[in-house]
Design a protein around this motif. Structure first.
Motif, PDB file in Angstrom:
ATOM      1  N   THR A  10       0.805  -1.225   0.000  1.00 41.04           N
ATOM      2  CA  THR A  10       0.000   0.000   0.000  1.00 41.04           C
ATOM      3  C   THR A  10       0.838   1.275   0.000  1.00 41.04           C
ATOM      4  O   THR A  10       0.301   2.358  -0.219  1.00 41.04           O
ATOM      5  CB  THR A  10      -0.935   0.034   1.223  1.00 41.04           C
ATOM      6  OG1 THR A  10      -0.140  -0.064   2.416  1.00 41.04           O
ATOM      7  CG2 THR A  10      -1.924  -1.112   1.179  1.00 41.04           C
ATOM      8  N   ASP A  11       2.142   1.163   0.240  1.00 41.18           N
ATOM      9  CA  ASP A  11       3.013   2.341   0.267  1.00 41.18           C
ATOM     10  C   ASP A  11       3.193   2.881  -1.151  1.00 41.18           C
ATOM     11  O   ASP A  11       3.780   2.204  -2.005  1.00 41.18           O
ATOM     12  CB  ASP A  11       4.374   1.960   0.849  1.00 41.18           C
ATOM     13  CG  ASP A  11       5.330   3.136   0.891  1.00 41.18           C
ATOM     14  OD1 ASP A  11       4.892   4.274   0.647  1.00 41.18           O
ATOM     15  OD2 ASP A  11       6.537   2.917   1.161  1.00 41.18           O
ATOM     16  N   PRO A  12       2.691   4.090  -1.447  1.00 39.21           N
ATOM     17  CA  PRO A  12       2.790   4.620  -2.811  1.00 39.21           C
ATOM     18  C   PRO A  12       4.227   4.720  -3.314  1.00 39.21           C
ATOM     19  O   PRO A  12       4.488   4.488  -4.491  1.00 39.21           O
ATOM     20  CB  PRO A  12       2.141   6.009  -2.702  1.00 39.21           C
ATOM     21  CG  PRO A  12       1.249   5.923  -1.509  1.00 39.21           C
ATOM     22  CD  PRO A  12       1.954   5.002  -0.555  1.00 39.21           C
ATOM     23  N   GLU A  29       6.739   2.793  -2.560  1.00 38.80           N
ATOM     24  CA  GLU A  29       7.208   1.454  -2.906  1.00 38.80           C
ATOM     25  C   GLU A  29       6.579   0.997  -4.223  1.00 38.80           C
ATOM     26  O   GLU A  29       7.230   0.342  -5.050  1.00 38.80           O
ATOM     27  CB  GLU A  29       6.859   0.473  -1.782  1.00 38.80           C
ATOM     28  CG  GLU A  29       7.453  -0.924  -1.941  1.00 38.80           C
ATOM     29  CD  GLU A  29       8.956  -0.971  -1.753  1.00 38.80           C
ATOM     30  OE1 GLU A  29       9.511  -2.082  -1.805  1.00 38.80           O
ATOM     31  OE2 GLU A  29       9.601   0.090  -1.566  1.00 38.80           O
ATOM     32  N   ILE A  30       5.337   1.363  -4.448  1.00 39.30           N
ATOM     33  CA  ILE A  30       4.685   1.042  -5.719  1.00 39.30           C
ATOM     34  C   ILE A  30       5.368   1.803  -6.855  1.00 39.30           C
ATOM     35  O   ILE A  30       5.581   1.256  -7.947  1.00 39.30           O
ATOM     36  CB  ILE A  30       3.181   1.373  -5.654  1.00 39.30           C
ATOM     37  CG1 ILE A  30       2.494   0.491  -4.597  1.00 39.30           C
ATOM     38  CG2 ILE A  30       2.525   1.177  -7.009  1.00 39.30           C
ATOM     39  CD1 ILE A  30       1.051   0.860  -4.338  1.00 39.30           C
ATOM     40  N   ASP A  31       5.751   3.056  -6.597  1.00 42.01           N
ATOM     41  CA  ASP A  31       6.527   3.815  -7.589  1.00 42.01           C
ATOM     42  C   ASP A  31       7.784   3.056  -7.971  1.00 42.01           C
ATOM     43  O   ASP A  31       8.100   2.890  -9.154  1.00 42.01           O
ATOM     44  CB  ASP A  31       6.927   5.179  -7.017  1.00 42.01           C
ATOM     45  CG  ASP A  31       5.837   6.220  -7.137  1.00 42.01           C
ATOM     46  OD1 ASP A  31       4.835   5.963  -7.823  1.00 42.01           O
ATOM     47  OD2 ASP A  31       5.995   7.306  -6.543  1.00 42.01           O
ATOM     48  N   ARG A  32       8.519   2.622  -6.963  1.00 42.02           N
ATOM     49  CA  ARG A  32       9.792   1.944  -7.225  1.00 42.02           C
ATOM     50  C   ARG A  32       9.573   0.636  -7.988  1.00 42.02           C
ATOM     51  O   ARG A  32      10.371   0.273  -8.850  1.00 42.02           O
ATOM     52  CB  ARG A  32      10.535   1.697  -5.911  1.00 42.02           C
ATOM     53  CG  ARG A  32      11.103   2.980  -5.297  1.00 42.02           C
ATOM     54  CD  ARG A  32      12.000   2.689  -4.116  1.00 42.02           C
ATOM     55  NE  ARG A  32      11.253   2.284  -2.938  1.00 42.02           N
ATOM     56  CZ  ARG A  32      10.793   3.120  -2.014  1.00 42.02           C
ATOM     57  NH1 ARG A  32      10.985   4.423  -2.146  1.00 42.02           N
ATOM     58  NH2 ARG A  32      10.130   2.674  -0.957  1.00 42.02           N
ATOM     59  N   ALA A  33       8.493  -0.065  -7.685  1.00 44.99           N
ATOM     60  CA  ALA A  33       8.196  -1.318  -8.393  1.00 44.99           C
ATOM     61  C   ALA A  33       7.917  -1.059  -9.871  1.00 44.99           C
ATOM     62  O   ALA A  33       8.365  -1.811 -10.744  1.00 44.99           O
ATOM     63  CB  ALA A  33       7.015  -2.021  -7.733  1.00 44.99           C
ATOM     64  N   ASN A  34       7.179   0.016 -10.164  1.00 43.10           N
ATOM     65  CA  ASN A  34       6.886   0.336 -11.565  1.00 43.10           C
ATOM     66  C   ASN A  34       8.135   0.804 -12.306  1.00 43.10           C
ATOM     67  O   ASN A  34       8.355   0.426 -13.468  1.00 43.10           O
ATOM     68  CB  ASN A  34       5.784   1.394 -11.636  1.00 43.10           C
ATOM     69  CG  ASN A  34       4.394   0.814 -11.457  1.00 43.10           C
ATOM     70  OD1 ASN A  34       3.772   0.365 -12.405  1.00 43.10           O
ATOM     71  ND2 ASN A  34       3.911   0.812 -10.213  1.00 43.10           N
ATOM     72  N   LEU A  35       8.958   1.595 -11.652  1.00 38.60           N
ATOM     73  CA  LEU A  35      10.220   2.026 -12.266  1.00 38.60           C
ATOM     74  C   LEU A  35      11.119   0.829 -12.546  1.00 38.60           C
ATOM     75  O   LEU A  35      11.729   0.721 -13.619  1.00 38.60           O
ATOM     76  CB  LEU A  35      10.938   3.026 -11.352  1.00 38.60           C
ATOM     77  CG  LEU A  35      10.378   4.448 -11.316  1.00 38.60           C
ATOM     78  CD1 LEU A  35      11.038   5.247 -10.200  1.00 38.60           C
ATOM     79  CD2 LEU A  35      10.607   5.145 -12.656  1.00 38.60           C
ATOM     80  N   TYR A  36      11.198  -0.067 -11.586  1.00 39.45           N
ATOM     81  CA  TYR A  36      12.033  -1.251 -11.745  1.00 39.45           C
ATOM     82  C   TYR A  36      11.512  -2.113 -12.898  1.00 39.45           C
ATOM     83  O   TYR A  36      12.294  -2.609 -13.724  1.00 39.45           O
ATOM     84  CB  TYR A  36      12.046  -2.068 -10.459  1.00 39.45           C
ATOM     85  CG  TYR A  36      12.798  -3.378 -10.601  1.00 39.45           C
ATOM     86  CD1 TYR A  36      14.162  -3.433 -10.379  1.00 39.45           C
ATOM     87  CD2 TYR A  36      12.131  -4.550 -10.977  1.00 39.45           C
ATOM     88  CE1 TYR A  36      14.870  -4.631 -10.527  1.00 39.45           C
ATOM     89  CE2 TYR A  36      12.821  -5.746 -11.126  1.00 39.45           C
ATOM     90  CZ  TYR A  36      14.182  -5.783 -10.898  1.00 39.45           C
ATOM     91  OH  TYR A  36      14.864  -6.962 -11.060  1.00 39.45           O
ATOM     92  N   ALA A  37      10.205  -2.283 -12.965  1.00 40.73           N
ATOM     93  CA  ALA A  37       9.625  -3.122 -14.013  1.00 40.73           C
ATOM     94  C   ALA A  37       9.940  -2.565 -15.396  1.00 40.73           C
ATOM     95  O   ALA A  37      10.291  -3.319 -16.317  1.00 40.73           O
ATOM     96  CB  ALA A  37       8.115  -3.234 -13.818  1.00 40.73           C
ATOM     97  N   ARG A  38       9.845  -1.252 -15.547  1.00 43.94           N
ATOM     98  CA  ARG A  38      10.151  -0.657 -16.851  1.00 43.94           C
ATOM     99  C   ARG A  38      11.612  -0.874 -17.220  1.00 43.94           C
ATOM    100  O   ARG A  38      11.940  -1.262 -18.350  1.00 43.94           O
ATOM    101  CB  ARG A  38       9.824   0.838 -16.823  1.00 43.94           C
ATOM    102  CG  ARG A  38      10.093   1.512 -18.163  1.00 43.94           C
ATOM    103  CD  ARG A  38      10.008   3.024 -18.083  1.00 43.94           C
ATOM    104  NE  ARG A  38      10.409   3.606 -19.352  1.00 43.94           N
ATOM    105  CZ  ARG A  38      10.763   4.881 -19.504  1.00 43.94           C
ATOM    106  NH1 ARG A  38      10.748   5.710 -18.466  1.00 43.94           N
ATOM    107  NH2 ARG A  38      11.136   5.342 -20.682  1.00 43.94           N
ATOM    108  N   LYS A  39      12.523  -0.638 -16.267  1.00 43.68           N
ATOM    109  CA  LYS A  39      13.947  -0.802 -16.538  1.00 43.68           C
ATOM    110  C   LYS A  39      14.299  -2.263 -16.811  1.00 43.68           C
ATOM    111  O   LYS A  39      15.085  -2.567 -17.712  1.00 43.68           O
ATOM    112  CB  LYS A  39      14.764  -0.266 -15.363  1.00 43.68           C
ATOM    113  CG  LYS A  39      14.697   1.244 -15.200  1.00 43.68           C
ATOM    114  CD  LYS A  39      15.487   1.698 -13.982  1.00 43.68           C
ATOM    115  CE  LYS A  39      15.397   3.207 -13.780  1.00 43.68           C
ATOM    116  NZ  LYS A  39      16.120   3.653 -12.557  1.00 43.68           N
ATOM    117  N   ALA A  40      13.720  -3.162 -16.028  1.00 38.81           N
ATOM    118  CA  ALA A  40      14.011  -4.583 -16.207  1.00 38.81           C
ATOM    119  C   ALA A  40      13.490  -5.078 -17.551  1.00 38.81           C
ATOM    120  O   ALA A  40      14.138  -5.893 -18.223  1.00 38.81           O
ATOM    121  CB  ALA A  40      13.406  -5.394 -15.064  1.00 38.81           C
TER     122      ALA A  40
END
Length: 480
Positions: free
Chosen positions: A408-410, A412-423
């Motif tokens: 639920t931490d926004p 942390e969700i930001d970081r997950a989306n950034l990571y997914a795009r880079k990966a």
């Protein structure tokens, strides 16, 4: 070294060299199974750094072998159906043929005595586009390097037409999601830091005309000069289209130059199904179009169209060696009289061969297909509990965000989306873009390839979710 000059004596050498290059690219296109190899800057830089430009290879085959290693192998290929990132379109073959022709002949579209038929072809295409827009019999325009230059020239004309005695008083009104080139143009035109007034957008990311009316009234009340309203027909981030008829009405009421940035949405000019989405564009004073976005043309191919040809005089400068004033009386058509550029490629030939081969309906059908695909993609996203999608598409853009069920931490969700795009980019399996919405990181599909299918979108969504879940799992492991 004269053997490398293109002329009648080297025509056969030209034919062999170009054919070999075309065959290399054709083989690459036929065998490319993903849009990117995932190569990193650190991995590719040494190969290019090691090349000694003062020691030529001298042989076309050797040069192309080297090019394979430093460019062709690792290029980002926009024609692949899982390239879903920026406003880069796959290109149509007639336009690529035109690239070969215009590069070899090498006309410069600044003066008649350098281009002859090229000048008339460009003028014909300007007239054709202006008629598609509906600008009227006095319309004119010129091809440009891209939307940024077109917007700059449009605002230059608007600045001069405003006839203000103080640049500090001039104001430009654009939506808060308009293209960055509006602010950049204001700076280049010598306007103050407060010159661009950002107008709020509604839930669909369209300019709020009530807010625009309020700001125009405030401008007049404060003794400022409303120089231009920039309406966007296809925002870069959302593909949203501002309410053009309402904006046109306000511009008429307040006597303000209306510019429509249709760099993206210009594909609707050829649409067989969705042309009405840009109704009102015919009331603009100037319009930006980027054929290299939604007309499937190679970069660069863009134009600025104006309602009144006389306004183009604000970009005119007469040089005795190039386009002396007497040429106007002699009715010699010099396109440099209308352009911010002097030397300029014959980019219009690409659109010319496209229209003469495929026709406008052929272009429109392709653009309609990607708009339809965006609707399918939106339906997939709206039904997928893993994702939050921002707006229904007006064109072919989808903005969305992976939302994990257990986090639920926004931030942390930001970081997950950034990571997914880079990966995903690093894997080379697909390429997607990103942006921010209300300060949060979102992902973006810009769908411009009719070969992309709903199955491709679904597969890429699964890949994104997999990368995001991997990041969150590793994040939990680190936290524990």
């Amino acid at each position: 070294m004269r053997s490398h000059l293109l002329n009648g004596l080297t025509a056969e050498h030209y034919r062999r060299s170009v054919t070999e290059g075309v065959e290399r690219v054709a083989a690459k296109l036929a065998t490319t199974d993903r849009p990117f190899t995932g190569v990193t800057v650190d991995a590719l830089s040494p190969a290019i750094d090691a090349i000694d430009l003062d020691r030529p290879l001298g042989d076309t085959t050797a040069v192309l072998d080297e090019l394979e290693d430093v460019y062709l192998r690792d290029a980002v290929y926009f024609h692949h159906p899982r390239y879903l990132a920026h406003l880069n379109c796959p290109v149509v073959i007639p336009a690529v043929l035109a690239e070969a022709v215009l590069s070899a002949v090498n006309s410069s579209l600044d003066t008649w005595d350098q281009s002859a038929g090229g000048t008339l072809i460009e003028r014909k295409l300007v007239d054709w586009t202006a008629a598609r827009i509906g600008l009227g019999p006095a319309a004119d325009g010129v091809f440009t390097s891209g939307g940024t230059q077109s917007n700059l020239q449009a605002l230059l004309l608007a600045r001069e037409e405003a006839k203000s005695d103080s640049l500090a008083k001039l104001r430009i009104f654009a939506s808060e999601v308009s293209h960055f080139s509006v602010k950049k143009s204001a700076k280049l035109l010598g306007l103050g830091p407060d010159a661009v007034v950002a107008i709020p957008v509604d839930h669909d990311k369209r300019m709020q005309t009530v807010a625009l009316a309020r700001e125009l009234e405030r401008c007049a009340r404060d003794g400022l000069v409303p120089m231009a309203v920039v309406a966007t027909a296809g925002t870069t981030d959302f593909g949203s289209i501002d309410p053009l008829p309402e904006i046109a009405g306000l511009c008429a009421q307040y006597g303000v130059w209306m510019h429509v940035d249709a760099a993206y949405g210009c594909g609707l000019l050829a649409s067989l199904k969705y042309r009405d989405r840009i109704d009102g564009i015919e009331r603009a004073d100037s319009v930006t179009v980027d054929y290299h976005k939604s007309f499937f043309q190679p970069v660069s191919s863009s134009a600025l169209l104006v309602r009144d040809a006389a306004t183009l005089r604000h970009a005119t400068y007469h040089a005795e060696y190039l386009n002396p004033r007497r040429m106007v009386q002699e009715r010699i058509p010099n396109q440099v009289d209308k352009s911010l550029q002097t030397t300029r490629r014959f980019d219009a030939l690409k659109l010319w061969l496209t229209l003469r081969t495929m026709g406008a309906d052929g272009i429109g059908q392709l653009f309609d297909e990607v708009c339809d695909l965006a609707r399918e993609g939106w339906e997939l996203l709206a039904a997928d509990p893993r994702y939050d999608v921002v707006v229904e598409p007006s064109l072919s853009t989808l903005v969305f965000r992976y939302i994990p069920a257990a986090v639920t931490d926004p931030a942390e969700i930001d970081r997950a989306n950034l990571y997914a795009r880079k990966a995903l980019f690093a894997s080379g399996d697909a390429v997607v873009a990103g942006t921010k919405v209300a300060g949060r990181h979102y992902l973006k599909f810009t769908l411009l390839n009719p070969e992309t299918k709903a199955d491709d979108i679904a597969a890429v969504l699964d890949l994104i979710a997999g990368h995001a879940e991997q990041y969150l799992g590793e994040s939990l492991d680190r936290a524990s």
